[in-house]
Write an enzyme that holds these catalytic residues in place. Structure first.
Site, PDB file in Angstrom:
ATOM      1  N   ASP A 172       5.357   4.304  35.421  1.00 38.82           N
ATOM      2  CA  ASP A 172       5.889   5.515  36.050  1.00 38.82           C
ATOM      3  C   ASP A 172       5.114   6.765  35.655  1.00 38.82           C
ATOM      4  O   ASP A 172       4.271   6.745  34.764  1.00 38.82           O
ATOM      5  CB  ASP A 172       7.385   5.673  35.713  1.00 38.82           C
ATOM      6  CG  ASP A 172       7.711   5.316  34.260  1.00 38.82           C
ATOM      7  OD1 ASP A 172       6.801   5.367  33.422  1.00 38.82           O
ATOM      8  OD2 ASP A 172       8.872   4.989  33.987  1.00 38.82           O
TER       9      ASP A 172
ATOM     10  N   ASN B 261      20.924   4.338  29.488  1.00 44.78           N
ATOM     11  CA  ASN B 261      21.791   3.997  30.624  1.00 44.78           C
ATOM     12  C   ASN B 261      21.357   2.688  31.283  1.00 44.78           C
ATOM     13  O   ASN B 261      21.841   2.338  32.352  1.00 44.78           O
ATOM     14  CB  ASN B 261      21.804   5.142  31.652  1.00 44.78           C
ATOM     15  CG  ASN B 261      20.420   5.419  32.230  1.00 44.78           C
ATOM     16  OD1 ASN B 261      19.456   4.711  31.919  1.00 44.78           O
ATOM     17  ND2 ASN B 261      20.315   6.437  33.070  1.00 44.78           N
TER      18      ASN B 261
ATOM     19  N   HIS C 276      18.216   1.976  32.296  1.00 48.82           N
ATOM     20  CA  HIS C 276      17.104   2.051  33.248  1.00 48.82           C
ATOM     21  C   HIS C 276      15.877   1.309  32.736  1.00 48.82           C
ATOM     22  O   HIS C 276      15.667   1.183  31.533  1.00 48.82           O
ATOM     23  CB  HIS C 276      16.782   3.502  33.652  1.00 48.82           C
ATOM     24  CG  HIS C 276      16.118   4.341  32.617  1.00 48.82           C
ATOM     25  ND1 HIS C 276      16.351   5.692  32.486  1.00 48.82           N
ATOM     26  CD2 HIS C 276      15.197   4.058  31.663  1.00 48.82           C
ATOM     27  CE1 HIS C 276      15.608   6.174  31.507  1.00 48.82           C
ATOM     28  NE2 HIS C 276      14.898   5.207  30.989  1.00 48.82           N
TER      29      HIS C 276
ATOM     30  N   GLU D  24      17.119   4.020  37.918  1.00 50.73           N
ATOM     31  CA  GLU D  24      18.366   4.484  37.319  1.00 50.73           C
ATOM     32  C   GLU D  24      19.550   3.624  37.785  1.00 50.73           C
ATOM     33  O   GLU D  24      19.442   2.909  38.785  1.00 50.73           O
ATOM     34  CB  GLU D  24      18.600   5.947  37.721  1.00 50.73           C
ATOM     35  CG  GLU D  24      17.491   6.903  37.274  1.00 50.73           C
ATOM     36  CD  GLU D  24      17.538   7.234  35.778  1.00 50.73           C
ATOM     37  OE1 GLU D  24      18.111   6.467  34.999  1.00 50.73           O
ATOM     38  OE2 GLU D  24      16.981   8.279  35.398  1.00 50.73           O
TER      39      GLU D  24
HETATM   40  C1  F6R Z   1       8.637   4.712  30.157  1.00 51.03           C
HETATM   41  C2  F6R Z   1       9.774   4.202  30.905  1.00 51.03           C
HETATM   42  C3  F6R Z   1      11.176   4.318  30.425  1.00 51.03           C
HETATM   43  C4  F6R Z   1      11.335   4.104  28.915  1.00 51.03           C
HETATM   44  C5  F6R Z   1      12.797   4.272  28.500  1.00 51.03           C
HETATM   45  C6  F6R Z   1      12.969   4.126  26.999  1.00 51.03           C
HETATM   46  O1  F6R Z   1       7.430   4.518  30.856  1.00 51.03           O
HETATM   47  O2  F6R Z   1       9.573   3.730  31.965  1.00 51.03           O
HETATM   48  O3  F6R Z   1      11.968   3.391  31.118  1.00 51.03           O
HETATM   49  O4  F6R Z   1      10.881   2.827  28.578  1.00 51.03           O
HETATM   50  O5  F6R Z   1      13.265   5.515  28.894  1.00 51.03           O
HETATM   51  O6  F6R Z   1      12.342   5.195  26.357  1.00 51.03           O
HETATM   52  P1  F6R Z   1      12.169   5.201  24.777  1.00 51.03           P
HETATM   53  O7  F6R Z   1      11.230   4.095  24.450  1.00 51.03           O
HETATM   54  O8  F6R Z   1      11.561   6.559  24.479  1.00 51.03           O
HETATM   55  O9  F6R Z   1      13.517   5.017  24.193  1.00 51.03           O
END
Ligand code: F6R
Length: 241
Positions: free
Chosen positions: A67, A136, A138, A143
Site C-alpha cells: 500500500d 481493527n 485490517h 478496513e
Molecule cells: C503496512 C500495512 C498495514 C500494517 C498494519 C500494522 O504496509 O499494510 O496493514 O501492517 O497497520 O501496522 P504495525 O506493524 O505498525 O502495527
C-alpha cells in the site's frame, strides 16, 4: 494455518528473515510482497544483516508493496516508498527498478490500481507476501467491512487506522485520509503468506481473527482459508490463546 510462537521480537524477526532469504535463495528472481509499519522492521534489519554476510542476493528479486498513502510524493518522509528505501532497499543490492509501490501522488489513481495488478501478474504473481495486522483486523489498508473479492483499489482510511498511524506524523490532520492498497483478493493470490504480530496490544485482534469465524468485519480472518499461511507471533500477541 500455522502459528509459530516466539519468546521475543528478535527471535521472531530472525525466523522471518530466514524464511524470506530461503525464498530468495530458492529462486533468485522471485517476487516478494512487502509491508511497512512497525511489525516488519526487525525482519528488514535481519535481512540486511544476512545480505551483508553474503547469505542472500537480491539482485534479481522483484518486490511489490501492499500500500501507499494518497497525496504523498515518494520523497515525502512519511511515504511508504521513503520507508522502504530507508529500512531495506538502500541497504541491500536490490535494483530499485524492480521495487514497486503504488504511486499515491498520481492524477489517475484508478489506472495506478489496474496497472499495479497487471504488473504483479506480469511478474508471475507474489511468491511470499509479508503482512502486519491492524488493531481493527485490517491487512494492507483493507478496513473492516471490505469485500473479500477486491483487487488493488483506493480506500478511505478508518479513523482508528488514522489514529494508530498518527505516531508517524506531527498531528492527526497530517495523516492522509485515502490510500491505495492491494485488495484482499490480490493478497490471497500470493503463494505463501507470512504475518508478523507482536506485543500485547495485538492479542485481542489475533484471537478474533484466527480463533473465530471468517468475517469481512475482520479482514485478516480470511487468511484462515489460505493454503499456505503462517502467523509469526511473540508470546504477548498470543496472550489470549
Ligand atoms: C503496512 C500495512 C498495514 C500494517 C498494519 C500494522 O504496509 O499494510 O496493514 O501492517 O497497520 O501496522 P504495525 O506493524 O505498525 O502495527
Amino acid at each position: 494455518m500455522r502459528i509459530i510462537k516466539f519468546e521475543d521480537l528478535d527471535a521472531l524477526s530472525e525466523y522471518g528473515a530466514l524464511l524470506i532469504a530461503e525464498t530468495v535463495n530458492d529462486n533468485n528472481k522471485c517476487t516478494l510482497g512487502l509491508a511497512t509499519g512497525s511489525s516488519p522492521i526487525g525482519i528488514y534489519e535481519k535481512l540486511t544483516k544476512l545480505y551483508k554476510e553474503g547469505k542472500v542476493d537480491f539482485s534479481g528479486v522483484n518486490t511489490f508493496n501492499l500500500d501507499e498513502y494518497v497525496g504523498l510524493k515518494e520523497n515525502d518522509p512519511q511515504s511508504y516508498r521513503f520507508f522502504m528505501d530507508h529500512h531495506l532497499f538502500d541497504s541491500i543490492n536490490i535494483n530499485k527498478k524492480n521495487t514497486f509501490i503504488p504511486d499515491g501522488s498520481a492524477d489517475d489513481l484508478e489506472s495506478v490500481c489496474s496497472e499495479y495488478e497487471k504488473l504483479i501478474e506480469e511478474h508471475g504473481g507474489i511468491d511470499l507476501q509479508l503482512l502486519g495486522i491492524g488493531h481493527n483486523g485490517h491487512i494492507g489498508f483493507n478496513e473492516p467491512g471490505t469485500e473479500f473479492s477486491k483487487k488493488t483499489k483506493v480506500v478511505e482510511l478508518s479513523s482508528s487506522t488514522r489514529q494508530a498511524n498518527k505516531r508517524f506524523f506531527s498531528s492527526i490532520d497530517d495523516v492522509p485520509t485515502y490510500a491505495i492498497t492491494m485488495g484482499v483478493e490480490t493478497i490471497m493470490k500470493a503463494k505463501k503468506i507470512v504475518m508478523v504480530a507482536y506485543g500485547a496490544d495485538k492479542a485481542s485482534i489475533i484471537h478474533d481473527a484466527f480463533f473465530k469465524e471468517v468475517t469481512p468485519l475482520i479482514p485478516a480472518s480470511i487468511l484462515q482459508l489460505h493454503p499456505d499461511f503462517t502467523l509469526l507471533a511473540d508470546k504477548e500477541a498470543l496472550n489470549n490463546i
